[in-house]
Design an enzyme around this catalytic site. Structure first.
Site, PDB file in Angstrom:
ATOM      1  N   PRO A 641       0.792  -1.237   0.000  1.00  0.00           N
ATOM      2  CA  PRO A 641       0.000   0.000   0.000  1.00  0.00           C
ATOM      3  C   PRO A 641       0.824   1.288   0.000  1.00  0.00           C
ATOM      4  CG  PRO A 641      -0.888  -1.566   1.576  1.00  0.00           C
ATOM      5  CD  PRO A 641       0.410  -2.153   1.073  1.00  0.00           C
ATOM      6  N   GLN A 647       1.530   6.321  -5.767  1.00  0.00           N
ATOM      7  CA  GLN A 647       1.086   6.432  -7.163  1.00  0.00           C
ATOM      8  C   GLN A 647      -0.145   7.319  -7.276  1.00  0.00           C
ATOM      9  OE1 GLN A 647       2.386   5.335 -10.243  1.00  0.00           O
ATOM     10  NE2 GLN A 647       4.053   5.318  -8.776  1.00  0.00           N
ATOM     11  N   GLU A 714      -2.316   4.466 -13.201  1.00  0.00           N
ATOM     12  CA  GLU A 714      -3.031   5.436 -14.024  1.00  0.00           C
ATOM     13  C   GLU A 714      -4.373   5.895 -13.462  1.00  0.00           C
ATOM     14  OE1 GLU A 714      -1.903   2.597 -17.203  1.00  0.00           O
ATOM     15  OE2 GLU A 714      -1.594   4.402 -18.363  1.00  0.00           O
TER      16      GLU A 714
END
Ligand code: MOS
Length: 749
Positions: A641, A647, A714
């Site tokens: 995590p 990210q 993404e």
């Protein structure tokens, strides 16, 4: 979840050490912060020369002549190459799946036509970078310029192509009681990773090693061997560390081919580092998009029709399609859908995938239109989306493997305090500022591709994991170490992960957020085989410590093989291997694609999320800031995590840039991207980043892999800009449909 844990362990392996799901910092962190991580532009070889390309100063036309006489006389200059004095390159064959991909297909110097500003027309090679730069500057190129076209307004050149269709979107729109019909524009965006693109090419005879800034080394080799005209096995591509890429480093670009070509010609290793300015021209960008989005709905908010019509800019020679309609057909329940696309060719460099290609600009349009619909109906935007939550993927008629969008919105609303929202424009104030709140939903495809990996357990108890994928900076080394530790029970400090070299077992691209999902099954399979091999050595052979014992009665735990019923009889790995006269226990593993495979035919596989933005607006000084952000992500099980959160945080910061700052602009007179530097192309800085609250829902996706893990590279960017412009509207009453939001837009409101 317990099933996933079970099957990820080797038979005979101990209770999982619970390394997965912890909060491990990147294992490559110490190398990076101490400067020992060697990036491509750090590579230095004996006798290495430097190459600096000469960029065209027109955007369209022909090269009439190239005069390199003055350049060749400069100190340290070894050669100047251009079309005619450099061995020509071949084109690579059209790609097969995710192999052999290249966006700018024309090899350098293939003809004398210039099609974009900054196209390489020559290259100077010298002993130092400064000498090569001076020589490149001294090359005189005469052009016959034609008119160029960098017009930002996009119009179709050919009939639109149908991407997805069901029902009758036009008729349903016409008869719908409530209509939204708006056009949304996203600008040219440039990836701008901090690490510049670079290639160091070193030939030995007819074999070449390319040190590369590559998110896809196997693909790079696939393209380069063809373009260089050498056997595939003669090309080795190495990429140990990347200073990020965001998609810009997925496929090969002309500088890499050029570096390899001039190194072959000059007979010495050559380093070519792409300048920041050239990175706006020659290594791809997210193309400008123009999207007309029509929604027809009932007064109850039920969607009746979605019509998504979009265009994107591409270069003269290459048809790069930005897949803006990717999420439109499945995101919501709606009987009538039409998604159509077209291209507009311009004298610009070829575009490429940039973080969340297609979906990110596409969701800006769709989620903005949904927000406009919510306002037109006076329905809360979360409630509007909830009322249109589909039971299945209505475009493919497949069940979702795992979809928790409504929960994302509910959790996000709680974390954000959405219930306290006063929906009236400009109604919320704090500390003398006007506060705006906005939200958007998002999705990103979940995929995996073929991968192979090897695991070796050595006599000293260390484990080596190898696969020819690469770590773009996101934590791939770390997550593979975690998986190997989990599967072998050997502690993390004894695990060495080797990536970024095409001589290793073929691994996947670092793109599409699928490297984790693709490689972890291969690594855990390989580790299982290696442990099994160790247990076999323990029971067979003349000196086996447990000769004659049943395989199932043994276990491998804490670096020792023992009888399950008598763990005190344990024999260390080193002894097992020594008795077998084996250097190591080895295992190969693979995992196969679901792209076009059986599983992907049965399920619709996506990640989801909900983005909540708060902006503060001070009209007296025209000061707009994103002051708070909440992101709730449904991306399966998080194996690690800590970097996963990183990210999402990074993606949100990038989304703030997309919403408020980023845009590459082409000068109409010269066709050049005029803000091609980090002073004029504005990206978010730390000062622009508000507190970002990231939550991962814990719903492992059982379809994608045994760990239930999807990728997170993404999804965090998707929807972010739409949430921010919704908040901007809430604060100011101005709906910005063309990114980035400009102060001028808000002053007009
Ligand atoms: Mo990502 S644009 O697939 O590197």
């Amino acid at each position: 979840m317990s099933r996933a844990r079970e099957s990820s362990r080797a038979p005979g392996a101990p209770e999982a050490p619970k390394v997965i799901g912890g909060k491990l910092p990147r294992i490559d962190g110490p190398l990076k912060v101490s400067g020992r991580a060697v990036y491509t532009s750090d590579v230095s070889l004996d006798g290495m020369l430097y190459a600096v390309p000469v960029p065209s100063t027109i955007a369209s036309g022909r090269i009439v002549s190239i005069d390199a006489a003055a350049a060749r006389k400069l100190a340290g200059v070894r050669a100047v190459y251009y079309r005619g004095n450099l061995r020509p390159f071949f084109r690579s064959a059209p790609p097969q799946g995710f192999s052999g991909l290249i966006d700018e297909k024309r090899p350098p110097f293939e003809d004398d036509v210039v099609r974009y500003y900054g196209q390489y027309v020559a290259v100077a090679v010298a002993q130092t970078m400064e000498q090569a730069k001076a020589a490149a500057d001294a090359v005189r190129v005469r052009y016959a310029a034609d008119a160029h076209n960098v017009e930002p307004h996009l119009a179709t050149e050919k009939p639109f192509r149908t991407e997805s269709e069901r029902g009758n979107a036009d008729a349903a729109f016409q008869s719908a009681p409530v209509k939204i019909d708006q056009t949304y524009v996203t600008p040219t965006e440039v990836h701008n990773p901090i690490e510049l693109h670079a290639t160091v090419a070193a030939w030995e005879g007819d074999r070449v090693t390319l040190y590369e800034t590559s998110q896809a080394i196997m693909n790079h080799r696939e393209v380069l061997y063809q373009m260089l005209g050498v056997p595939k096995e003669n090309v080795r591509v190495v990429s140990h560390f990347l200073g990020s890429g965001f998609g810009g480093k997925l496929w090969p670009w002309t500088h890499s081919i050029l570096a390899a070509g001039v190194a072959r010609e000059v007979g010495a290793p050559v380093k070519l580092v792409v300048s920041r300015q050239s990175m706006f021209q020659t290594v791809g960008h997210r193309p400008r998009t123009q999207q007309r989005f029509r929604i027809g709905a009932g007064h109850d908010g039920k969607l009746l029709s979605l019509h998504h019509e979009y265009l994107n800019q591409t270069s003269i020679l290459d048809d790069y399609g930005e897949d803006c309609g990717e999420a439109t057909p499945f995101m919501y329940s709606v009987p009538n859908v039409r998604v159509i696309s077209a291209l507009a060719h311009r004298n610009i460099g070829t575009p490429t995938a940039m973080r969340g290609p297609g979906a990110v600009p596409g969701l800006f349009a769709m989620e903005s239109a949904m927000d406009e619909l919510a306002i037109a109906l006076n329905i809360d935007p979360i409630e509007l989306r909830r009322r249109n939550e589909p039971q299945q993927d209505e475009s493919s008629k497949l069940p979702f493997s795992s979809r928790h969008l409504v929960e994302c919105m509910q959790v996000g609303a709680e974390k954000f305090g959405w219930a306290r929202r006063d929906a009236r424009v400009g109604a919320m104030k704090r500390d003398g500022l006007t506060i705006g709140w906005g939200m958007a939903a998002c999705s990103w495809g979940a995929m995996r591709s073929d991968a192979q990996a090897s695991v070796e357990i050595a006599r000293d108890g260390t484990v080596t994991v190898t696969t020819a994928t690469q770590d773009v900076g996101t934590g791939t080394y770390t997550v593979l170490a975690l998986v190997a530790a989990e599967a072998t029970g050997i502690s993390l400090d004894k695990i060495d992960v080797r990536l970024g070299d095409t001589s290793l077992p073929p691994g996947p691209i670092s793109g599409g957020s699928w490297v984790t999902a693709s490689v972890i099954p291969a690594v855990s399979n390989a580790a299982r085989v290696a442990v099994r091999s160790l247990l076999t050595m323990s029971t067979t052979g003349p000196n086996a410590p447990f000769a004659g014992a049943k395989f199932e009665d043994l276990q491998f735990a804490n670096g020792r093989v023992s009888r399950k019923r008598d763990p005190s009889t344990g024999v260390p790995i080193g002894e097992v291997l020594a008795r077998a006269n084996a250097r190591a226990a080895v295992g190969d593993g693979q995992s196969s694609t679901t792209l076009g495979g059986e599983e992907s035919k049965k399920y619709s596989l996506h990640s989801y999320g909900a983005q909540f933005a708060e902006v503060s607006w001070q009209p007296e000084t025209a000061r707009l800031r994103v002051s708070r952000f909440v992101s709730v992500i449904d991306a399966g099980r998080m194996l690690n995590p800590k970097p996963a959160r990183n990210q999402i945080e990074g993606a949100v910061v990038m989304g703030i840039g997309m919403a408020l700052f980023e845009e590459a602009r082409y000068d109409k007179r010269y066709g050049a991207p005029i803000n091609s530097n980090l002073a004029d192309y504005i990206v978010s800085t730390n000062a622009d980043a508000p507190p970002i609250d990231v939550t991962f829902l814990d719903h492992p996706d059982p379809v994608l892999n045994e760990f239930g893990a999807r990728g997170v590279g993404e999804i965090g960017l998707a929807g972010t800009a739409a949430a921010i412009t919704a908040a901007v509207y809430h604060a100011t009453g101005v709906r910005v449909r063309e990114l980035p939001v400009r102060i001028e837009d808000l002053l007009r409101g």
